[in-house]
Design an enzyme around this catalytic site. Structure first.
Site, short mmCIF file in Angstrom:
data_model
loop_
_atom_site.label_atom_id
_atom_site.label_comp_id
_atom_site.label_asym_id
_atom_site.label_seq_id
_atom_site.Cartn_x
_atom_site.Cartn_y
_atom_site.Cartn_z
N GLU A 254 2.48 -0.76 4.62
CA GLU A 254 2.12 0.60 4.21
C GLU A 254 3.42 1.36 3.91
O GLU A 254 4.33 1.41 4.74
CB GLU A 254 1.37 1.33 5.33
CG GLU A 254 -0.07 0.85 5.53
CD GLU A 254 -1.06 1.46 4.54
OE1 GLU A 254 -0.65 2.28 3.68
OE2 GLU A 254 -2.25 1.10 4.62
N ASP B 146 -3.68 2.48 -4.73
CA ASP B 146 -2.34 2.37 -4.18
C ASP B 146 -1.70 1.00 -4.38
O ASP B 146 -2.42 0.01 -4.45
CB ASP B 146 -2.36 2.75 -2.68
CG ASP B 146 -3.22 1.83 -1.81
OD1 ASP B 146 -4.38 1.58 -2.19
OD2 ASP B 146 -2.73 1.37 -0.76
N HIS C 24 -2.70 -3.02 -3.31
CA HIS C 24 -4.06 -2.84 -2.78
C HIS C 24 -5.04 -2.62 -3.94
O HIS C 24 -6.17 -3.10 -3.92
CB HIS C 24 -4.07 -1.65 -1.82
CG HIS C 24 -5.25 -1.65 -0.88
ND1 HIS C 24 -5.55 -0.59 -0.06
CD2 HIS C 24 -6.21 -2.60 -0.63
CE1 HIS C 24 -6.63 -0.88 0.64
NE2 HIS C 24 -7.05 -2.08 0.32
N HIS D 299 0.84 -1.20 0.00
CA HIS D 299 0.00 0.00 0.00
C HIS D 299 0.87 1.25 0.00
O HIS D 299 2.03 1.19 0.39
CB HIS D 299 -0.80 0.11 1.31
CG HIS D 299 -1.64 -1.05 1.69
ND1 HIS D 299 -3.00 -1.04 1.54
CD2 HIS D 299 -1.34 -2.25 2.25
CE1 HIS D 299 -3.51 -2.18 2.00
NE2 HIS D 299 -2.52 -2.93 2.43
N TYR D 300 0.29 2.39 -0.35
CA TYR D 300 0.87 3.66 0.11
C TYR D 300 -0.02 4.23 1.20
O TYR D 300 -1.20 3.89 1.28
CB TYR D 300 1.14 4.64 -1.02
CG TYR D 300 -0.03 5.25 -1.79
CD1 TYR D 300 -1.19 5.72 -1.18
CD2 TYR D 300 0.07 5.44 -3.17
CE1 TYR D 300 -2.21 6.31 -1.89
CE2 TYR D 300 -0.94 6.02 -3.90
CZ TYR D 300 -2.08 6.45 -3.26
OH TYR D 300 -3.08 7.04 -3.98
N THR D 301 0.58 5.10 2.03
CA THR D 301 -0.19 5.60 3.16
C THR D 301 -1.25 6.62 2.74
O THR D 301 -2.31 6.71 3.36
CB THR D 301 0.74 6.25 4.20
OG1 THR D 301 1.61 7.16 3.52
CG2 THR D 301 1.56 5.20 4.94
#
Ligand SMILES: [Zn+2]
Length: 241
Positions: free
Chosen positions: A91, A143, A133, A26-28
Site C-alpha cells: 500500500e 489504484d 490493484h 495499491h494506493y491507500t
C-alpha cells in the site's frame, strides 16, 4: 532502506502449495498515512497489506511475506483468481481519487522500487505479474492510478513498460474494440467486463496520458506493444494499418 514493524492482526495462512508469484501495488486512498495504517491494523476492518510505503519513503511492515494479507479482494489476473493467496501487497500512501489525488514523491517511489526489487528477487516473481490493484479488479478499483510512475519502475527492473511506442494517435478505428479485447485478455485482464472499463484500467497502467476508455489507434498500438512484451497474444495481433 528505512523499515519499521507495525504488525497487523489481519492475515492468515496461504493455501498449501500456493506459490508467491504476484506483486500487487495499491494506493491507500485515505486522507493520511497514519489513518491508513490504523485501518490496516484494525481487526474490525479485516483488511491489510504486507507493507505500507509512506510519502517520505519510510517503509512499514504489517504482515510477514509468508502469511496471506487481505489487500486484493475479488481479483483476477492471467487466469488466476483470489490473488491474496499468491501475492505480496504494498500500500503506497496517497489520498487517491476521492481525497485529492496527487503525484507520488520521488523518495516514495525510490522506496517502492527498492522494496519491490527485494520481493521480486526473494520469490522469483515474473515482470508480467507485477500488477496494479486496478488491473486485477478493474470493476472496483482505480489504484494506484495514472500518476503512478510505472515507466520509471520498469526502467529500474520492476514490471514491464513498452519502449518507444507513440500512443497519441486518437483516430478511432471502426474495429478498435474488437481488436482491443483479445489483446487485453492476452495481457492478463479478465475479458467478461465492459470493454470501456477494461480499457480504462489498461490506460491507467500503460497509457496514463489518456484515460478515456476508448480503443483509439494510440491505445491499440500500446496494447499490441504490451501484449508482445508479455509474450502472449503479441503474435496474434495484426499490425496497425
Ligand atoms: Zn488497492
Amino acid at each position: 532502506m528505512q523499515l519499521r514493524d507495525a504488525p497487523s492482526p489481519n492475515h492468515d495462512a496461504r493455501p498449501d502449495g500456493t506459490p508467491i508469484d504476484m506483486l500487487v501495488l495499491h494506493y491507500t486512498g485515505m486522507r493520511s498515512g497514519a489513518e491508513a495504517i490504523a485501518r490496516l491494523r484494525d481487526p474490525a476492518a479485516r483488511v491489510s497489506s504486507h507493507y505500507v510505503v509512506e510519502e517520505d519513503g519510510a517503509i512499514v511492515r504489517l504482515v510477514p511475506e509468508e502469511r496471506r494479507a487481505w489487500h486484493a479482494g475479488t481479483s483476477h489476473w492471467r487466469g488466476r483468481e483470489g490473488l491474496n493467496d499468491r501475492s505480496i501487497g504494498i500500500e503506497i500512501v496517497n489520498p487517491g481519487h476521492d481525497w485529492g489525488y496527487r503525484p507520488f514523491p520521488a523518495l516514495q517511489m525510490a522506496a517502492v522500487c527498492d522494496l519491490s526489487l527485494g520481493i521480486l528477487g526473494r520469490h522469483g516473481i515474473a515482470a508480467c505479474d507485477v500488477v496494479a490493484h486496478s488491473d486485477i479488479a478493474p470493476d472496483r478499483k482505480q489504484d494506484p492510478g495514472e500518476f503512478f510512475d510505472w515507466e520509471g519502475l520498469a526502467a529500474n527492473g520492476v514490471g514491464l513498460w513498452p519502449e518507444g511506442v507513440a500512443g497519441e494517435d486518437a483516430a478511432l478505428p471502426p474495429d478498435g474494440l474488437a481488436r482491443a479485447v483479445p489483446l487485453l485478455g492476452a495481457i492478463g485482464y479478465r475479458t467478461d467486463l465492459p470493454p470501456a472499463m477494461l480499457l480504462t484500467a489498461f490506460q491507467r497502467r500503460w497509457r496514463p496520458e489518456r484515460v478515456d476508455g476508448l480503443a483509439d489507434a494510440g491505445c491499440l498500438a500500446r496494447l499490441i506493444a504490451v501484449a508482445a512484451l508479455i509474450g502472449h497474444g503479441g503474435g496474434h495481433a495484426e499490425p496497425l494499418a
